[in-house]
Motif scaffolding. Structure first.
Motif, PDB file in Angstrom:
ATOM      1  N   GLU A 102      -9.015 -37.705  -1.321  1.00 36.52           N
ATOM      2  CA  GLU A 102      -9.785 -37.027  -2.364  1.00 36.52           C
ATOM      3  C   GLU A 102      -9.884 -35.538  -2.072  1.00 36.52           C
ATOM      4  O   GLU A 102     -10.000 -35.127  -0.915  1.00 36.52           O
ATOM      5  CB  GLU A 102     -11.197 -37.620  -2.399  1.00 36.52           C
ATOM      6  CG  GLU A 102     -11.310 -38.769  -3.387  1.00 36.52           C
ATOM      7  CD  GLU A 102     -12.742 -39.235  -3.544  1.00 36.52           C
ATOM      8  OE1 GLU A 102     -13.157 -39.429  -4.695  1.00 36.52           O
ATOM      9  OE2 GLU A 102     -13.420 -39.387  -2.528  1.00 36.52           O
TER      10      GLU A 102
ATOM     11  N   THR B 141     -17.578 -28.288 -14.331  1.00 35.43           N
ATOM     12  CA  THR B 141     -18.135 -29.079 -13.237  1.00 35.43           C
ATOM     13  C   THR B 141     -17.532 -28.643 -11.914  1.00 35.43           C
ATOM     14  O   THR B 141     -16.391 -28.171 -11.862  1.00 35.43           O
ATOM     15  CB  THR B 141     -17.837 -30.583 -13.419  1.00 35.43           C
ATOM     16  OG1 THR B 141     -16.423 -30.750 -13.530  1.00 35.43           O
ATOM     17  CG2 THR B 141     -18.518 -31.137 -14.661  1.00 35.43           C
TER      18      THR B 141
ATOM     19  N   LEU C 178     -17.149 -30.484  -8.240  1.00 39.26           N
ATOM     20  CA  LEU C 178     -17.366 -31.736  -7.531  1.00 39.26           C
ATOM     21  C   LEU C 178     -16.784 -31.669  -6.128  1.00 39.26           C
ATOM     22  O   LEU C 178     -15.808 -30.946  -5.877  1.00 39.26           O
ATOM     23  CB  LEU C 178     -16.680 -32.897  -8.268  1.00 39.26           C
ATOM     24  CG  LEU C 178     -17.091 -33.133  -9.725  1.00 39.26           C
ATOM     25  CD1 LEU C 178     -16.228 -34.240 -10.332  1.00 39.26           C
ATOM     26  CD2 LEU C 178     -18.552 -33.484  -9.845  1.00 39.26           C
ATOM     27  N   THR C 179     -17.356 -32.438  -5.248  1.00 34.27           N
ATOM     28  CA  THR C 179     -16.786 -32.612  -3.925  1.00 34.27           C
ATOM     29  C   THR C 179     -16.629 -34.108  -3.689  1.00 34.27           C
ATOM     30  O   THR C 179     -17.590 -34.869  -3.827  1.00 34.27           O
ATOM     31  CB  THR C 179     -17.637 -31.959  -2.817  1.00 34.27           C
ATOM     32  OG1 THR C 179     -17.043 -32.277  -1.547  1.00 34.27           O
ATOM     33  CG2 THR C 179     -19.070 -32.407  -2.817  1.00 34.27           C
TER      34      THR C 179
ATOM     35  N   GLY D 297     -15.422 -36.146  -5.611  1.00 35.57           N
ATOM     36  CA  GLY D 297     -15.790 -36.813  -6.844  1.00 35.57           C
ATOM     37  C   GLY D 297     -17.270 -36.772  -7.202  1.00 35.57           C
ATOM     38  O   GLY D 297     -17.670 -37.299  -8.248  1.00 35.57           O
ATOM     39  N   GLN D 298     -18.079 -36.173  -6.355  1.00 38.60           N
ATOM     40  CA  GLN D 298     -19.518 -36.134  -6.612  1.00 38.60           C
ATOM     41  C   GLN D 298     -19.978 -34.701  -6.801  1.00 38.60           C
ATOM     42  O   GLN D 298     -19.398 -33.784  -6.221  1.00 38.60           O
ATOM     43  CB  GLN D 298     -20.295 -36.736  -5.424  1.00 38.60           C
ATOM     44  CG  GLN D 298     -19.924 -38.169  -5.089  1.00 38.60           C
ATOM     45  CD  GLN D 298     -20.313 -39.094  -6.200  1.00 38.60           C
ATOM     46  OE1 GLN D 298     -21.359 -38.933  -6.845  1.00 38.60           O
ATOM     47  NE2 GLN D 298     -19.467 -40.076  -6.483  1.00 38.60           N
ATOM     48  N   PRO D 299     -21.034 -34.494  -7.576  1.00 40.88           N
ATOM     49  CA  PRO D 299     -21.558 -33.124  -7.714  1.00 40.88           C
ATOM     50  C   PRO D 299     -22.010 -32.586  -6.357  1.00 40.88           C
ATOM     51  O   PRO D 299     -22.463 -33.350  -5.500  1.00 40.88           O
ATOM     52  CB  PRO D 299     -22.757 -33.289  -8.645  1.00 40.88           C
ATOM     53  CG  PRO D 299     -22.552 -34.591  -9.330  1.00 40.88           C
ATOM     54  CD  PRO D 299     -21.787 -35.464  -8.395  1.00 40.88           C
TER      55      PRO D 299
ATOM     56  N   THR E 276     -24.290 -31.162  -3.698  1.00 41.05           N
ATOM     57  CA  THR E 276     -25.736 -31.112  -3.434  1.00 41.05           C
ATOM     58  C   THR E 276     -25.967 -30.155  -2.271  1.00 41.05           C
ATOM     59  O   THR E 276     -25.024 -29.726  -1.603  1.00 41.05           O
ATOM     60  CB  THR E 276     -26.270 -32.499  -3.045  1.00 41.05           C
ATOM     61  OG1 THR E 276     -25.599 -32.912  -1.854  1.00 41.05           O
ATOM     62  CG2 THR E 276     -26.038 -33.505  -4.158  1.00 41.05           C
TER      63      THR E 276
ATOM     64  N   PHE F 272     -24.397 -30.786   1.068  1.00 42.10           N
ATOM     65  CA  PHE F 272     -23.006 -30.401   1.302  1.00 42.10           C
ATOM     66  C   PHE F 272     -22.908 -29.062   2.015  1.00 42.10           C
ATOM     67  O   PHE F 272     -21.900 -28.760   2.666  1.00 42.10           O
ATOM     68  CB  PHE F 272     -22.253 -30.370  -0.032  1.00 42.10           C
ATOM     69  CG  PHE F 272     -20.800 -30.031   0.111  1.00 42.10           C
ATOM     70  CD1 PHE F 272     -20.316 -28.799  -0.331  1.00 42.10           C
ATOM     71  CD2 PHE F 272     -19.907 -30.912   0.704  1.00 42.10           C
ATOM     72  CE1 PHE F 272     -18.974 -28.472  -0.191  1.00 42.10           C
ATOM     73  CE2 PHE F 272     -18.561 -30.590   0.861  1.00 42.10           C
ATOM     74  CZ  PHE F 272     -18.092 -29.368   0.400  1.00 42.10           C
TER      75      PHE F 272
END
Lengths: 296, 411
Positions: free
Chosen positions: A2, A60, A62-63, A65-67, A69, A72
């Motif tokens: 990913e 968007t 993402l990291t 696949g997730q936003p 936060t 991170f």
């Protein structure tokens, strides 16, 4: 694997000014992305949106696949364009503080610091006060604060500015080592030679829009090779030549098209005087200049 | 929470390692001790400059004057120049500063002294004494005994009885409470002038030195702000602890070595009710917090190092208002402005303790002022955190005041 960073349709306005306009790109672990563009192209604004300093108007980030936060941030290293350090602190205090903010314990930082100081050839030891360092060494200390906690993603905004050629090579070496270790790196620069030296991919912004994106080789292949280096046949004339310049023992001829350049090769091959030739790839500087001019 | 603590630790450690911090804490005590020392020295010098006089008068009168000088003059009994020539000689030689000559019937009362004498003139004190003595002498001559005469000239005694309002400071404790109230205003003022500049530097320096980008890439703005405030809170607590320790040490020293000084202080403290102390201390602490948050909010607009002092001076100017009000309203705590400002956060710490001390309001009013100050402090913190977050990367060439005005006018 990913992508460590996935930016999609990122947009930011400041009033009527469109600073970043529908920009998309990604960075995988172990990949180096060079971000280039003229002054005011939107490079720093893009970084600030990734770092959540600014809220995007659209798009968007993402990291895996997730936003992104705030958690991170512990896995992120950032070297801002405007350098800033606590001048009254020692190198160790400074580095330990920033590392601790990234979740890296002071004892661990203290263990890693001597190696980093050696690696970047910082003129001073852990107890040296930052204010007693030269500007270049201060910059290296700030780079250490961005890297010592072993981040997965590193953002370097103009990391080469202010460094002498020796330290530029040192930094390039460090970037390549980080790349080998699987760190994803995004850096911005105006020096295309440095971008070429370390980047796997290039993202070029012109007036906030993505103009070019992809591997450097793929980008270069999109452009005609119009420059021909000839040695031994200096001064000869060929159709389509629009410029010529000396280059060491030979000369470089600039043609109005790749077709004319290749036609000249066909002719010059039969010339006994010919000692060497090469159809040159366009430089990133040339590509940069063409794209900016095209946008105007 | 870890990041907040990391920031707080850094703020705390940086300051406690600085000699300036300890000077900031100890300077008020040093100047207090210096002021006390100067006052004591001045008093002792004043005592030495008491005039030394000779008395030429009938023996009983002379004896009374010698015993009742009341620290206004000293009597040199060994010098008794009876003739004018002798008196002139005695003054010329400087044996005494003056000579009081009284005839037995009080018809002639004269004070002879050198015109270039340094000592204070005892005539005002002597006049009151001699007036009383003369009237007693004439009364005795008229056949009025001493007790009857005292009754004739004595002041009418008015018995006072105050109905103590419920939940207010006791009548007998008011002077103490008022003193404490004004003292707390002074203490808060000293705290605030120090911490306002610390806050201004903490918030303003990182932005003006472009450290803020690197920091906020590691910790969110609101957590960074919380860490800063927590670190400064820790410094305040440390200062209070240091003062408490010094106070205990001072108490032990005074008790053992200077009991005369210790007794009135102990009496002073015994007259303070726990409720009054609670209200005064809580209001002071909450007000310190309020001003600190206000300073942080204004400092968030600072873009350049040279503008930090402009930010802090704005708050310092505001702090003067309750400071002065506390002294002005002492004489009339029921003025409308006192009634209103006694509840307004930022001002209540200078007004409410005075009103409580004067018995103008019951204790519950103090608790209400504390509750309002708490709400104000929470609201101020929240506003300051938002402003800090929104202005962390806002740079301009204008000062903080103009930046605030522009923001309000949405320029």
């Amino acid at each position: 694997m990913e992508n460590i960073l996935e930016v999609t349709h990122l947009t930011k306005h400041f009033g009527s000014l469109v600073a970043v306009d529908d920009v998309s790109f990604s960075v995988a672990p172990g990949e180096v992305l060079g971000l280039v563009g003229q002054n005011g192209a939107g490079k720093s604004t893009t970084f600030k949106m990734i770092l959540k300093f600014l809220r995007p108007d659209a798009g968007t980030i993402l990291t895996a696949g997730q936003p992104i936060t705030t958690k991170f941030f512990d896995q992120l290293g950032y070297l801002p364009e405007e350098r800033g350090l606590y001048l009254d602190m020692t190198i160790q205090e400074q580095v330990e503080y920033f590392a601790h903010l990234h979740g890296c314990k002071p004892a661990v930082t203290a263990r890693r610091l001597p190696e980093w100081l050696k690696r970047l050839a910082v003129k001073g030891d852990a107890k040296t006060k930052v204010k007693d360092l030269s500007k270049g060494n201060q910059q290296k200390v700030q780079l250490i604060t961005a890297l010592i906690h072993q981040p997965r993603l590193v953002i370097l905004d103009e990391p080469f500015s202010g460094l002498d050629p020796v330290n530029v090579q040192l930094l390039i070496k460090v970037v390549l080592e980080l790349k080998e270790q699987g760190t994803a790196i995004i850096f911005s620069s105006h020096n295309m030679k440095n971008v070429t030296a370390v980047s796997d991919k290039l993202l070029m912004l012109v007036n906030g829009r993505r103009r070019l994106y992809g591997s450097i080789a793929a980008i270069r292949n999109r452009y005609e090779r119009k420059e021909l280096y000839l040695e031994g046949v200096n001064g000869s004339d060929y159709p389509g030549v629009i410029a010529r310049r000396n280059d060491g023992l030979g000369e470089i001829l600039t043609f109005d098209s790749q077709e004319h350049a290749q036609a000249a090769i066909a002719v010059v091959r039969n010339d006994e005087r010919l000692q060497g030739f090469r159809l040159l790839e366009p430089t990133l500087d040339d590509i940069f200049a063409w794209e900016v001019k095209a946008d105007e | 929470m870890n990041k907040v603590l990391t920031v707080a630790q850094m703020v705390f450690k940086k300051r406690i390692r600085s000699a300036v911090y300890y000077w900031m804490i100890l300077a008020p005590l040093f100047f207090l001790a210096l002021t006390f020392g100067i006052a004591k020295f001045t008093m002792s010098q004043a005592e030495k400059s008491l005039p030394q006089i000779a008395i030429v008068a009938p023996q009983p009168l002379k004896k009374v004057l010698e015993q009742s000088h009341g620290k206004k003059y000293r009597v040199k009994s060994s010098v008794t120049p009876t003739t004018y020539a002798q008196q002139k000689q005695v003054l010329k030689k400087g044996k005494v500063d003056g000579i009081l000559v009284i005839s037995p019937d009080f018809e002639r009362v004269q004070y002879l002294y050198n015109s270039n004498a340094q000592a204070t003139n005892p005539v005002p004190a002597l006049q009151a004494q001699l007036t009383a003595l003369r009237s007693q002498t004439i009364a005795a001559q008229a056949g009025i005994d001493s007790a009857t005469w005292q009754k004739i000239i004595g002041k009418v005694k008015i018995n006072q009885h105050a109905f103590q309002q419920k939940d207010t400071v006791n009548q007998t404790d008011r002077a103490t409470a008022d003193g404490l109230g004004k003292g707390m205003v002074l203490v808060a003022f000293l705290f605030l002038t120090s911490y306002v500049s610390i806050v201004g530097a903490e918030i303003g320096n990182e932005k003006s030195n472009h450290l803020i980008e690197g920091i906020l890439a590691a910790v969110p703005a609101r957590k960074h702000f919380a860490g800063k405030m927590l670190g400064i809170g820790a410094l305040v607590v440390l200062q209070i602890i240091i003062y408490a320790v010094l106070g205990i040490i001072g108490q032990v020293i005074l008790k053992n070595k200077y009991p005369d000084l210790y007794r009135p202080i102990k009496q002073f403290m015994a007259n303070i009710s726990s409720q009054y102390l609670f209200v005064a201390v809580i209001l002071t602490l909450l007000t310190v917090a309020l001003y600190v948050f206000l300073t942080a909010m204004i400092a968030a607009f600072v873009s350049r190092n040279e503008d930090i002092s402009q930010a802090t001076s704005m708050v310092t100017s505001l702090m003067f208002i309750p400071y002065i009000l506390g002294f002005v309203l002492g004489s009339n705590p029921n003025m409308l402005i006192a009634k209103i400002l006694g509840y307004v956060p930022f001002f209540s710490f200078g007004v409410m303790p005075v009103r409580l001390a004067m018995g103008a309001v019951p204790y519950w009013a103090g608790y209400v002022a504390c509750a309002l100050a708490l709400v104000g402090a929470i609201a101020m913190y929240w506003c300051a955190a938002i402003v800090y977050e929104r202005n962390a990367f806002a740079y301009s060439n204008i000062g903080p005041l103009k930046a605030i005005i522009n923001k309000i006018l949405r320029k």
